[in-house]
Design an enzyme around this catalytic site. Structure first.
Site, PDB file in Angstrom:
ATOM      1  N   PHE A  45     -20.197 -24.994  -8.886  1.00  0.00           N
ATOM      2  CA  PHE A  45     -20.248 -23.452  -9.676  1.00  0.00           C
ATOM      3  C   PHE A  45     -21.473 -22.846  -9.438  1.00  0.00           C
ATOM      4  CE2 PHE A  45     -20.302 -21.470 -14.063  1.00  0.00           C
ATOM      5  CZ  PHE A  45     -18.982 -21.326 -14.031  1.00  0.00           C
ATOM      6  N   GLY A  46     -21.596 -22.454  -8.010  1.00  0.00           N
ATOM      7  CA  GLY A  46     -22.671 -21.360  -7.651  1.00  0.00           C
ATOM      8  C   GLY A  46     -21.874 -19.967  -7.766  1.00  0.00           C
ATOM      9  N   ARG A  47     -22.278 -19.173  -6.902  1.00  0.00           N
ATOM     10  CA  ARG A  47     -21.789 -17.646  -7.198  1.00  0.00           C
ATOM     11  C   ARG A  47     -20.407 -17.566  -7.008  1.00  0.00           C
ATOM     12  NH1 ARG A  47     -26.476 -16.490  -3.691  1.00  0.00           N
ATOM     13  NH2 ARG A  47     -25.437 -17.412  -2.269  1.00  0.00           N
ATOM     14  N   ILE A  48     -19.684 -18.361  -5.959  1.00  0.00           N
ATOM     15  CA  ILE A  48     -18.313 -17.980  -5.488  1.00  0.00           C
ATOM     16  C   ILE A  48     -17.620 -18.811  -6.770  1.00  0.00           C
ATOM     17  CG2 ILE A  48     -16.408 -18.682  -4.156  1.00  0.00           C
ATOM     18  CD1 ILE A  48     -18.330 -18.176  -1.987  1.00  0.00           C
TER      19      ILE A  48
ATOM     20  N   ALA B 150     -13.710 -23.688   0.689  1.00  0.00           N
ATOM     21  CA  ALA B 150     -14.986 -24.095   0.877  1.00  0.00           C
ATOM     22  C   ALA B 150     -15.226 -24.401   2.524  1.00  0.00           C
ATOM     23  CB  ALA B 150     -15.508 -25.185  -0.208  1.00  0.00           C
ATOM     24  N   ARG B 151     -15.164 -25.948   2.383  1.00  0.00           N
ATOM     25  CA  ARG B 151     -15.146 -26.383   3.867  1.00  0.00           C
ATOM     26  C   ARG B 151     -14.066 -27.620   4.025  1.00  0.00           C
ATOM     27  NH1 ARG B 151     -17.250 -22.574   5.005  1.00  0.00           N
ATOM     28  NH2 ARG B 151     -19.323 -22.276   6.053  1.00  0.00           N
TER      29      ARG B 151
ATOM     30  N   GLU C 271     -11.117 -28.132  11.690  1.00  0.00           N
ATOM     31  CA  GLU C 271     -10.837 -26.932  12.095  1.00  0.00           C
ATOM     32  C   GLU C 271     -11.012 -26.448  13.728  1.00  0.00           C
ATOM     33  OE1 GLU C 271     -12.129 -24.513   8.828  1.00  0.00           O
ATOM     34  OE2 GLU C 271     -12.054 -22.896   9.842  1.00  0.00           O
TER      35      GLU C 271
ATOM     36  N   HIS D 218      -8.747 -19.718   7.541  1.00  0.00           N
ATOM     37  CA  HIS D 218     -10.010 -19.383   7.029  1.00  0.00           C
ATOM     38  C   HIS D 218     -10.288 -17.955   6.866  1.00  0.00           C
ATOM     39  CE1 HIS D 218     -14.550 -21.247   7.332  1.00  0.00           C
ATOM     40  NE2 HIS D 218     -14.215 -20.497   6.629  1.00  0.00           N
TER      41      HIS D 218
HETATM   42  C1  DGY Z   1     -18.693 -18.523   5.050  1.00  0.00           C
HETATM   43  O1  DGY Z   1     -19.154 -17.395   5.191  1.00  0.00           O
HETATM   44  O2  DGY Z   1     -19.407 -19.592   4.915  1.00  0.00           O
HETATM   45  C2  DGY Z   1     -17.305 -18.543   5.408  1.00  0.00           C
HETATM   46  O3  DGY Z   1     -16.760 -19.881   5.649  1.00  0.00           O
HETATM   47  C3  DGY Z   1     -16.810 -17.368   6.503  1.00  0.00           C
HETATM   48  O4  DGY Z   1     -16.618 -16.149   5.551  1.00  0.00           O
END
Ligand code: DGY
Length: 332
Positions: free
Chosen positions: A155-158, A238-239, A268, A286
């Site tokens: 629950f950070g900025r994004i 995210a990742r 990836e 991505h």
């Molecule tokens: C990031 O900024 O970490 C993204 O994965 C690419 O925008």
């Protein structure tokens, strides 16, 4: 004073390149492909600064190949590809691009969520294949989004930007984060904290927005997937390694969960075997921050960070290791 010598590892928006070129000499790997590792190490040999992206591992080997390196700016908010500790030991400033991609990434998480829930990509393929012969009450049925429960992991900025959008969909919003936010902020966002297991059991949509580190590697594994509702939709912008991708393929194939929307992959740009054969997953390469406006802002931010440290000799606006920047600048 000599102009700093910078390696830029990919093509970047003109505005960012022009800005960097005003203050620095640039050598660029100007291709739409990852720079081969041996070439990357060779090109770094005489560089003071590096503007890289997330496919370049900045580890001890990189630093050993770059004796003059003083600053690294990554064209991303995530910096799990950079060994920040090793950079600190060499007094190398590290910078990222937080903030400017928050809303764009949240928009894209929603695009994947909606596309997976409402089978947009399957519908597109159906049309292109000429299969649409007549309207059918039972054709390509998805699931409603409005009024459902969304579970936000991280629950950070994004994550917060995703929550603001969820409010517009009349959703119940639950979140998990290693650090719980203050109750007054929870009230402001209209969100409820849940332990991860409870979130996985309760949410109709689960969207990942945590960083990748030792604690979140394979956070969504076979056990986690087995807790989700059979109707659940998982979204990952995210990742990749936060999800055990092979376990996800199994869960999607067996309909253990309903669908997924993925923008990132464990290895990836490769995908786990079988993933691309499944119709209940929406796949993107991505793209979450990929709007022209945002990618330009990210490039300018990365360029400005390098200029500040190497040419202006001042604290950059977005240091990952401010304490190292301070020491570096004091010695400059
Ligand atoms: C990031 O900024 O970490 C993204 O994965 C690419 O925008």
């Amino acid at each position: 004073m000599a102009r700093p010598n910078i390696l830029v590892t990919r093509s970047i928006p003109d505005e960012a390149k022009r800005l960097l070129a005003k203050h620095c000499d640039i050598e660029q790997y100007d291709k739409h492909a990852a720079i081969p590792r041996p070439l990357f190490l060779k090109m770094l040999k005489d560089k003071d600064g590096l503007l890289c992206i997330l496919t370049e591992k900045v580890n001890q080997e990189t630093l050993d190949a770059a004796p003059r390196l003083k600053a690294v700016a990554t064209y991303s908010v995530g910096y799990d590809h950079i060994d920040v500790k090793a950079c600190g030991a060499r007094k190398i400033a590290v910078m990222n691009t937080p903030g400017v991609l928050t809303e764009t990434t949240a928009d894209f998480a929603w695009s994947l969520l909606m596309a997976a829930a409402r089978r947009v990509v399957e519908g597109d393929r159906f049309m292109r294949a000429g299969k649409y012969k007549a309207w059918d009450p039972m054709m390509l049925l998805g699931c409603d989004v409005f009024g459902k429960t969304i579970g936000i992991v991280g629950f950070g900025r994004i994550g917060q930007a995703v929550a603001r959008r969820a409010a517009g969909f009349g959703m119940k919003i639950i979140y998990f984060d290693a650090q719980r936010i203050f109750p007054e902020v929870e009230r402001e966002f209209g969100v409820h904290f849940r332990e991860l297991k409870d979130l996985l059991r309760e949410a109709d949509f689960i969207t990942l927005h945590c960083v990748l580190d030792a604690a979140t590697h394979h956070l969504i594994d076979e056990d986690a997937l087995s807790l989700m509702k059979p109707s659940a939709v998982l979204v990952n912008t995210a990742r990749g390694p936060i999800v055990d991708e092979r376990a996800l393929v199994k869960a999607l194939k067996s309909k253990r969960i309903a669908a997924a929307g993925l923008d990132v992959y464990e290895l990836e740009p490769k995908m786990a075997s079988g993933l691309s054969k499944l119709s209940n997953v929406v796949l993107a390469p991505h793209l979450a921050s990929a709007s022209l406006e945002t990618r330009t802002k990210m490039g300018v931010m990365a360029a400005q960070g390098l200029i500040d440290v190497l040419a202006n000799k001042k604290m950059p606006a977005h240091p990952v290791n401010p304490e190292v920047c301070q020491v570096l600048l004091a010695e400059a």
